[in-house]
Design a protein around this motif. Structure first.
Motif, PDB file in Angstrom:
ATOM      1  N   LEU A 189      19.625  76.855  15.445  1.00 56.51           N
ATOM      2  CA  LEU A 189      18.608  75.687  14.944  1.00 56.51           C
ATOM      3  C   LEU A 189      17.582  76.359  14.156  1.00 56.51           C
ATOM      4  O   LEU A 189      17.228  77.571  14.435  1.00 56.51           O
ATOM      5  CB  LEU A 189      17.814  75.205  16.405  1.00 56.51           C
ATOM      6  N   ILE A 190      17.499  75.879  13.022  1.00 54.93           N
ATOM      7  CA  ILE A 190      16.641  76.511  12.017  1.00 54.93           C
ATOM      8  C   ILE A 190      15.322  75.620  11.891  1.00 54.93           C
ATOM      9  O   ILE A 190      15.334  74.435  11.492  1.00 54.93           O
ATOM     10  CB  ILE A 190      17.066  76.563  10.411  1.00 54.93           C
ATOM     11  N   GLN A 191      14.133  75.889  12.216  1.00 53.37           N
ATOM     12  CA  GLN A 191      12.914  75.228  11.901  1.00 53.37           C
ATOM     13  C   GLN A 191      12.584  75.250  10.462  1.00 53.37           C
ATOM     14  O   GLN A 191      13.010  75.943   9.723  1.00 53.37           O
ATOM     15  CB  GLN A 191      11.605  75.841  12.744  1.00 53.37           C
ATOM     16  N   SER A 192      11.745  74.295  10.155  1.00 54.96           N
ATOM     17  CA  SER A 192      11.520  74.049   8.770  1.00 54.96           C
ATOM     18  C   SER A 192      10.735  75.248   7.860  1.00 54.96           C
ATOM     19  O   SER A 192      10.740  75.355   6.687  1.00 54.96           O
ATOM     20  CB  SER A 192      10.674  72.747   8.330  1.00 54.96           C
ATOM     21  N   SER A 193      10.058  76.147   8.653  1.00 61.26           N
ATOM     22  CA  SER A 193       9.348  76.865   8.174  1.00 61.26           C
ATOM     23  C   SER A 193      10.311  78.450   7.838  1.00 61.26           C
ATOM     24  O   SER A 193       9.816  79.486   7.638  1.00 61.26           O
ATOM     25  CB  SER A 193       8.271  77.436   9.013  1.00 61.26           C
TER      26      SER A 193
ATOM     27  N   LEU B  33      30.272  76.956   5.085  1.00 59.09           N
ATOM     28  CA  LEU B  33      30.405  75.517   5.143  1.00 59.09           C
ATOM     29  C   LEU B  33      28.943  74.932   4.483  1.00 59.09           C
ATOM     30  O   LEU B  33      27.934  75.709   4.819  1.00 59.09           O
ATOM     31  CB  LEU B  33      30.619  75.149   6.662  1.00 59.09           C
ATOM     32  N   ASN B  34      28.987  73.976   3.837  1.00 61.49           N
ATOM     33  CA  ASN B  34      27.969  73.330   3.245  1.00 61.49           C
ATOM     34  C   ASN B  34      27.380  72.106   3.742  1.00 61.49           C
ATOM     35  O   ASN B  34      28.179  71.135   4.258  1.00 61.49           O
ATOM     36  CB  ASN B  34      28.144  73.164   1.766  1.00 61.49           C
ATOM     37  N   CYS B  35      26.042  72.020   3.971  1.00 60.31           N
ATOM     38  CA  CYS B  35      25.574  70.751   4.260  1.00 60.31           C
ATOM     39  C   CYS B  35      24.281  70.368   3.235  1.00 60.31           C
ATOM     40  O   CYS B  35      23.439  71.177   3.150  1.00 60.31           O
ATOM     41  CB  CYS B  35      24.916  71.139   5.738  1.00 60.31           C
ATOM     42  N   SER B  36      24.239  69.228   2.903  1.00 66.60           N
ATOM     43  CA  SER B  36      22.900  68.661   2.408  1.00 66.60           C
ATOM     44  C   SER B  36      22.595  67.365   2.791  1.00 66.60           C
ATOM     45  O   SER B  36      23.125  66.604   3.645  1.00 66.60           O
ATOM     46  CB  SER B  36      23.510  68.427   0.801  1.00 66.60           C
ATOM     47  N   PHE B  37      21.017  67.143   2.282  1.00 71.50           N
ATOM     48  CA  PHE B  37      20.601  66.223   3.068  1.00 71.50           C
ATOM     49  C   PHE B  37      19.526  65.610   2.017  1.00 71.50           C
ATOM     50  O   PHE B  37      18.997  66.207   1.248  1.00 71.50           O
ATOM     51  CB  PHE B  37      19.398  66.678   4.248  1.00 71.50           C
ATOM     52  N   THR B  38      19.289  64.279   2.138  1.00 74.91           N
ATOM     53  CA  THR B  38      18.657  63.713   1.095  1.00 74.91           C
ATOM     54  C   THR B  38      17.079  63.662   0.991  1.00 74.91           C
ATOM     55  O   THR B  38      16.494  63.558  -0.039  1.00 74.91           O
ATOM     56  CB  THR B  38      19.015  62.232   0.663  1.00 74.91           C
ATOM     57  N   ASP B  39      16.662  63.724   2.008  1.00 75.15           N
ATOM     58  CA  ASP B  39      15.018  63.808   2.150  1.00 75.15           C
ATOM     59  C   ASP B  39      14.648  65.191   2.636  1.00 75.15           C
ATOM     60  O   ASP B  39      15.049  65.558   3.884  1.00 75.15           O
ATOM     61  CB  ASP B  39      14.802  62.885   3.369  1.00 75.15           C
ATOM     62  N   SER B  40      13.899  66.126   1.896  1.00 74.49           N
ATOM     63  CA  SER B  40      13.640  67.264   2.140  1.00 74.49           C
ATOM     64  C   SER B  40      12.461  67.648   3.252  1.00 74.49           C
ATOM     65  O   SER B  40      12.291  68.689   3.920  1.00 74.49           O
ATOM     66  CB  SER B  40      13.085  68.136   0.970  1.00 74.49           C
ATOM     67  N   ALA B  41      11.923  66.437   3.612  1.00 70.97           N
ATOM     68  CA  ALA B  41      10.835  66.643   4.799  1.00 70.97           C
ATOM     69  C   ALA B  41      11.540  66.456   5.974  1.00 70.97           C
ATOM     70  O   ALA B  41      11.667  65.359   6.635  1.00 70.97           O
ATOM     71  CB  ALA B  41      10.102  65.429   4.280  1.00 70.97           C
TER      72      ALA B  41
ATOM     73  N   LYS C 128      14.927  74.015   1.854  1.00 71.30           N
ATOM     74  CA  LYS C 128      14.353  72.876   2.134  1.00 71.30           C
ATOM     75  C   LYS C 128      14.294  71.830   0.774  1.00 71.30           C
ATOM     76  O   LYS C 128      14.723  70.693   0.621  1.00 71.30           O
ATOM     77  CB  LYS C 128      13.100  72.536   2.576  1.00 71.30           C
ATOM     78  N   SER C 129      13.610  72.784  -0.279  1.00 68.56           N
ATOM     79  CA  SER C 129      13.481  72.192  -1.548  1.00 68.56           C
ATOM     80  C   SER C 129      14.757  71.584  -2.055  1.00 68.56           C
ATOM     81  O   SER C 129      14.546  70.684  -2.902  1.00 68.56           O
ATOM     82  CB  SER C 129      12.836  73.136  -2.276  1.00 68.56           C
ATOM     83  N   SER C 130      16.158  72.174  -2.021  1.00 69.41           N
ATOM     84  CA  SER C 130      17.198  71.496  -2.539  1.00 69.41           C
ATOM     85  C   SER C 130      17.919  70.501  -1.753  1.00 69.41           C
ATOM     86  O   SER C 130      19.083  70.103  -2.002  1.00 69.41           O
ATOM     87  CB  SER C 130      17.934  72.703  -3.136  1.00 69.41           C
ATOM     88  N   GLY C 131      17.410  70.780  -0.314  1.00 69.67           N
ATOM     89  CA  GLY C 131      18.110  69.981   0.503  1.00 69.67           C
ATOM     90  C   GLY C 131      19.361  70.121   1.073  1.00 69.67           C
ATOM     91  O   GLY C 131      20.367  69.349   1.108  1.00 69.67           O
ATOM     92  N   ARG C 132      19.375  71.686   1.091  1.00 72.48           N
ATOM     93  CA  ARG C 132      20.744  72.260   1.494  1.00 72.48           C
ATOM     94  C   ARG C 132      20.695  73.377   2.733  1.00 72.48           C
ATOM     95  O   ARG C 132      19.739  73.948   2.992  1.00 72.48           O
ATOM     96  CB  ARG C 132      21.392  72.907   0.370  1.00 72.48           C
ATOM     97  N   SER C 133      21.929  73.281   3.245  1.00 77.82           N
ATOM     98  CA  SER C 133      21.969  74.317   4.391  1.00 77.82           C
ATOM     99  C   SER C 133      23.165  74.800   4.421  1.00 77.82           C
ATOM    100  O   SER C 133      24.402  74.237   3.893  1.00 77.82           O
ATOM    101  CB  SER C 133      21.691  73.738   5.817  1.00 77.82           C
TER     102      SER C 133
END
Lengths: 114, 114
Positions: free
Chosen positions: B49-53, B21-29, B68-73
């Motif tokens: 839950l995945i921390q940003s690190s 299953l794919n999830c994308s987000f517009t702001d990588s911060a 994060k760099s591509s805004g995807r999980s």
């Protein structure tokens, strides 16, 4: 033991009425939330309280008023109900300070305004 | 403003298949990203839950990755079972946002048939 509980589970009422939804968490969390899930299943935050202090107040009609008597409770009062208020309302909680931030959700309150 | 998109909106697979299953987000911060499961008529249950690190988290047959760099999980479900049938929601907490604020995608409705 239920972690986050909401009452009532179902609420059917007439337009113009005033109603309240109650939420309680027994997880010792410091932050509680109210979300609205619309008919298309989109989940959007409405309010958040941290240690009884309002920290998130989204653009919702002022007919919606949250109240947090203590850290374990967050109630939602809705005045002059409208047809568009029909939705599922979820309460959630988590631990922000020193916590993993995982949010725990209640079972939801299904509100139908006729 | 952060926007979260989930693809596909619905997925139907036979039992035993491995799926993504794919999830994308517009702001990588972002501060963290969470995957939830919602059963019909029920509240949300946090899965991972995945921390940003972090780059990934695993729990049983579930594995979630974060780029994060591509805004995807992605949420990987191994050896799917009929009991996995539910709606899976992705949510991000943007960095610098108000405490605990999450932005949700609209979910992927998964059906696993025997």
């Amino acid at each position: 033991d239920t972690a986050v509980s909401q009452t009532p589970k179902y609420l059917v009422t007439q337009m113009g009425n005033d109603k309240s939804i109650k939420c309680e968490q027994n997880l010792g969390h410091d932050t509680m939330y109210w979300y609205k899930q619309d008919s298309k299943k989109f989940l959007k935050i409405m309010f958040s309280y941290n240690n009884k202090e309002l920290i998130i107040n989204e653009t919702v009609p002022n007919r919606f008023s949250p109240k947090s008597p203590d850290k374990a409770h967050l109630n939602l009062h809705i005045n002059s109900l409208e047809l568009g208020d029909s939705a599922v309302y979820f309460c959630a909680s988590n631990q922000i300070a020193g916590g993993p931030e995982t949010q725990y959700f209640g079972p939801g309150t299904r509100l139908l305004v006729l | 403003k952060q926007e979260v998109t989930q693809i596909p909106a619905a997925l139907s697979v036979p039992e035993g298949e491995n799926l993504v299953l794919n999830c994308s987000f517009t702001d990588s911060a972002i501060y963290n990203l969470q995957w939830f499961r919602q059963d019909p008529g029920k509240g949300l249950t946090s899965l991972l839950l995945i921390q940003s690190s972090q780059r990934e988290q695993t729990s049983g047959r579930l594995n979630a990755s974060l780029d994060k760099s591509s805004g995807r999980s992605t949420l990987y479900i191994a050896a799917s079972q009929p009991g996995d049938s539910a709606t899976y929601l992705c949510a991000v907490r943007p960095r610098g946002s108000t405490l605990g604020r999450l932005y949700f995608g609209r979910g992927t409705q998964l059906t696993v048939w025997p």
